[in-house]
Write a protein that holds these residues in place. Structure first.
Motif, PDB file in Angstrom:
ATOM      1  N   LEU A   1      -3.484  13.031  -1.439  1.00  0.00           N
ATOM      2  CA  LEU A   1      -3.560  11.717  -1.911  1.00  0.00           C
ATOM      3  C   LEU A   1      -2.621  11.237  -0.026  1.00  0.00           C
TER       4      LEU A   1
ATOM      5  N   GLY B   1       1.701   7.035  -6.048  1.00  0.00           N
ATOM      6  CA  GLY B   1       0.671   7.685  -6.622  1.00  0.00           C
ATOM      7  C   GLY B   1       1.262   9.117  -5.683  1.00  0.00           C
ATOM      8  N   ILE B   2       1.549   9.370  -5.470  1.00  0.00           N
ATOM      9  CA  ILE B   2       1.831  11.028  -4.569  1.00  0.00           C
ATOM     10  C   ILE B   2       2.728  11.263  -5.654  1.00  0.00           C
TER      11      ILE B   2
ATOM     12  N   LEU C   1      -5.808   8.306   3.194  1.00  0.00           N
ATOM     13  CA  LEU C   1      -4.560   7.550   3.368  1.00  0.00           C
ATOM     14  C   LEU C   1      -4.464   7.610   5.419  1.00  0.00           C
TER      15      LEU C   1
ATOM     16  N   PHE D   1       1.004  24.402 -18.782  1.00  0.00           N
ATOM     17  CA  PHE D   1       0.708  26.650 -19.186  1.00  0.00           C
ATOM     18  C   PHE D   1       1.729  27.061 -18.804  1.00  0.00           C
TER      19      PHE D   1
ATOM     20  N   LEU E   1       1.843  12.449  -9.189  1.00  0.00           N
ATOM     21  CA  LEU E   1       0.490  13.562  -8.847  1.00  0.00           C
ATOM     22  C   LEU E   1       1.262  14.763  -8.781  1.00  0.00           C
ATOM     23  N   VAL E   2       2.659  14.816  -8.116  1.00  0.00           N
ATOM     24  CA  VAL E   2       3.517  15.665  -8.559  1.00  0.00           C
ATOM     25  C   VAL E   2       4.113  16.338 -10.023  1.00  0.00           C
TER      26      VAL E   2
ATOM     27  N   THR F   1       1.086  17.304 -12.168  1.00  0.00           N
ATOM     28  CA  THR F   1       0.696  18.966 -11.927  1.00  0.00           C
ATOM     29  C   THR F   1       1.971  19.633 -11.935  1.00  0.00           C
ATOM     30  N   THR F   2       3.214  19.437 -12.017  1.00  0.00           N
ATOM     31  CA  THR F   2       4.637  19.891 -12.662  1.00  0.00           C
ATOM     32  C   THR F   2       3.964  19.967 -14.217  1.00  0.00           C
TER      33      THR F   2
ATOM     34  N   ILE G   1       0.944  22.347  -6.675  1.00  0.00           N
ATOM     35  CA  ILE G   1       1.969  20.601  -6.964  1.00  0.00           C
ATOM     36  C   ILE G   1       1.438  19.908  -5.032  1.00  0.00           C
TER      37      ILE G   1
ATOM     38  N   LEU H   1       2.043  20.188 -15.519  1.00  0.00           N
ATOM     39  CA  LEU H   1       0.702  21.133 -16.374  1.00  0.00           C
ATOM     40  C   LEU H   1       1.076  22.511 -15.890  1.00  0.00           C
ATOM     41  N   LEU H   2       1.998  23.035 -14.776  1.00  0.00           N
ATOM     42  CA  LEU H   2       2.894  24.357 -14.712  1.00  0.00           C
ATOM     43  C   LEU H   2       3.215  24.196 -16.040  1.00  0.00           C
TER      44      LEU H   2
ATOM     45  N   VAL I   1       0.721  -0.984  -0.014  1.00  0.00           N
ATOM     46  CA  VAL I   1       0.116   0.209   0.219  1.00  0.00           C
ATOM     47  C   VAL I   1       0.690   1.301  -0.046  1.00  0.00           C
ATOM     48  N   ILE I   2       2.030   0.918   0.737  1.00  0.00           N
ATOM     49  CA  ILE I   2       2.778   2.116   1.032  1.00  0.00           C
ATOM     50  C   ILE I   2       3.288   2.884  -0.834  1.00  0.00           C
TER      51      ILE I   2
ATOM     52  N   LEU J   1      -3.269  32.568 -18.761  1.00  0.00           N
ATOM     53  CA  LEU J   1      -2.029  32.969 -20.594  1.00  0.00           C
ATOM     54  C   LEU J   1      -2.513  33.641 -20.467  1.00  0.00           C
TER      55      LEU J   1
ATOM     56  N   LEU K   1      -4.829  29.314 -13.360  1.00  0.00           N
ATOM     57  CA  LEU K   1      -3.659  29.212 -14.880  1.00  0.00           C
ATOM     58  C   LEU K   1      -4.238  30.198 -15.966  1.00  0.00           C
TER      59      LEU K   1
ATOM     60  N   LEU L   1       1.059   4.201  -2.515  1.00  0.00           N
ATOM     61  CA  LEU L   1       0.658   4.951  -2.204  1.00  0.00           C
ATOM     62  C   LEU L   1       1.989   6.433  -2.733  1.00  0.00           C
ATOM     63  N   VAL L   2       3.290   5.797  -2.718  1.00  0.00           N
ATOM     64  CA  VAL L   2       4.567   6.839  -3.353  1.00  0.00           C
ATOM     65  C   VAL L   2       4.641   7.058  -4.307  1.00  0.00           C
TER      66      VAL L   2
END
Lengths: 270, 218
Positions: free
Chosen positions: B167, A21-22, B171, A36, A25-26, A29-30, B160, A32-33, A14-15, B145, B141, A18-19
């Motif tokens: 998440l 997953g994190i 948990l 943009f 996500l990071v 999002t990076t 971020i 995505l940034l 699970v951990i 633009l 964001l 999770l790791v």
């Protein structure tokens, strides 16, 4: 013991999820940034290009306007000379002829003299208007003489004392001569009308091969350069456009109550 | 060794939060007329306060999990107001207002029905208070633009940090549970500390970019 081990293994699964997953996500999002950020840069660059194009277009229109204006002025001046002045000359000659006739009485004579007077002043004004529209002296004797005459006229009319130093610039075309002449005219008009200047110093100097430098200094009221840059009137706008046509840089220095200095210098093409 | 690194990251985080607080306090007198700046400043003050309280509770070995609810709800309220001032389109502001009222309403009902949830991580609360913020951040964001873009670093920090930590917190009950191996749990909280450090660094960059030189903006 076996069960304990299984639980720990379960936990680490699970951990680990999770790791990852994190991390996912990071990165997401990076990404995505960054997406943009780069889109934004691209859009802003496009906007800038569009703005530059628009400005260029405006400049072209302004220059075309000035060219048309000069053409029209020339045509009107020509028409004034050909159609009106020539005919008024005929009227004045005929009137003179009639005046020489002895058979007319005093009353008729005074009427004729009145006609002659009016004709002469009208002729004079039409000549002056044509002169203002397109100084014939510029065409015939060139820029140096035309400018000198312009300055002398102003000095003679006691509006402003102009000191000048002008070089002969033979590399300039006739239209460019006219542009410089108009700039000088506009600057003096501005200095007298808005600046209340009493003294001016104007120089037109050769500045190397096919280059020149034109400076105009006055002792008038001066103005706020930043303010004028934002909202310049038609006069200054005209000067700017003509400077652009001449492929020169316009530099304005002025302070309230400290007069102003205009410098127009050929662009460095090297 | 790992404990040592863990401590370093932890204290770096606290130090950076204090530094941010001092820097924003210094700039506050120039920007007190800017609503968004004030809200950001309040957010930093509350973060610092909560961090201090958590550490004090830790010292005295008091269970502090319910503080997390204050953290989530405060964060949601303050950042919602922050984005209302940043997003200038009427429809976007309306979206924030509607989400704001609904979230507070749902959470209110939840705690009214079962206050025991207050002593655990509430999954619904975490989701409801974090997800809208990432949406606002993305909308901001998108708005930026074509404009000069305000608070882009802080916005990036929020996007971020909140996305990734949601998440972890979802948990959270599992990680803080009794049966889990403590070293594994500590590793997860270490990741959280690193993410928070990134958040603080981006906030610092925001200050440096937008507020460090007053004259360039005035």
């Amino acid at each position: 013991m076996e069960k304990q081990f299984l639980i720990i293994q379960d936990q680490s699964l699970v951990i680990a999820a999770l790791v990852y997953g994190i991390i996912f996500l990071v990165l997401l999002t990076t990404g995505l940034l960054l997406f943009f950020h780069y889109s934004r840069r691209k859009i802003i660059q496009k906007e800038l290009e569009k703005a530059a194009l628009k400005l260029e277009h405006q400049k072209t229109i302004l220059q075309a306007t000035i060219a048309t204006q000069e053409e029209e002025r020339k045509r009107i001046a020509q028409d004034l000379h050909d159609a009106i002045s020539a005919r008024l000359n005929v009227v004045s000659l005929t009137t003179n002829l009639l005046l020489d006739d002895d058979s007319i009485n005093e009353e008729q004579k005074s009427s004729l003299e009145h006609i002659l007077g009016v004709t002469t002043t009208t002729l004079e004004s039409s000549r002056k208007i044509a002169h203002d529209l397109l100084p014939p002296i510029l065409d015939k004797f060139g820029l140096k003489v035309a400018l000198e005459e312009l300055f002398e006229d102003f000095t003679k009319s006691k509006q402003v004392q102009i000191k000048y130093d002008i070089d002969e610039l033979d590399f300039l075309s006739k239209t460019n001569d006219l542009h410089i002449f108009r700039i000088a005219q506009e600057l003096i008009n501005n200095a007298v009308r808005h600046g209340d200047a009493s003294r001016m110093n104007i120089q037109l100097k050769k500045d190397g091969e096919n280059r020149f430098i034109f400076t105009c200094k006055d002792n008038g009221n001066g103005f706020d350069v930043k303010k004028v840059r934002k909202q310049s009137g038609i006069g200054l706008q005209n000067i700017k456009s003509r400077t652009a046509i001449l492929e020169c840089d316009l530099h304005v220095e002025s302070e309230i109550d400290k007069g102003s200095l205009f410098t127009i210098q050929s662009k460095n093409n090297e | 060794m790992t404990e040592f690194i863990d401590d370093i990251v932890k204290y770096l985080g606290i130090l950076l939060l204090i530094i941010n607080f001092i820097l924003f306090t210094k700039s506050h007198k120039y920007y007190k007329n800017f609503m968004a700046f004030n809200i950001l400043y309040i957010y930093i003050i509350i973060s610092l306060t909560l961090l201090t309280i958590t550490n004090i509770f830790n010292e005295f070995k008091i269970r502090n999990l319910y503080l997390s609810h204050f953290y989530f709800i405060f964060q949601f309220i303050i950042l919602s107001i922050f984005y209302i001032t940043l997003l200038r389109h009427k429809s976007q502001q309306k979206l924030i207002q509607i989400l704001f009222v609904s979230v507070i309403f749902i959470l209110g009902i939840q705690y009214a029905l079962d206050y025991h949830k207050f002593f655990k991580f509430s999954l619904l609360e975490i989701f409801l208070t974090s997800f809208p913020l990432t949406i606002y951040s993305t909308i901001h964001l998108y708005n930026s633009l074509t404009t000069r873009g305000e608070y882009l670093y802080f916005n990036a920090a929020i996007l971020i940090y909140i996305t990734a930590t949601t998440l972890i917190f979802i948990l959270g009950n599992y990680i803080t549970g009794e049966e889990i191996d403590k070293t594994i749990a500590r590793n997860i909280w270490f990741i959280h500390k690193v993410l928070y450090l990134v958040f603080l660094i981006l906030t610092f960059l925001e200050w440096k970019n937008s507020f460090s030189s007053y004259k360039t903006k005035a």
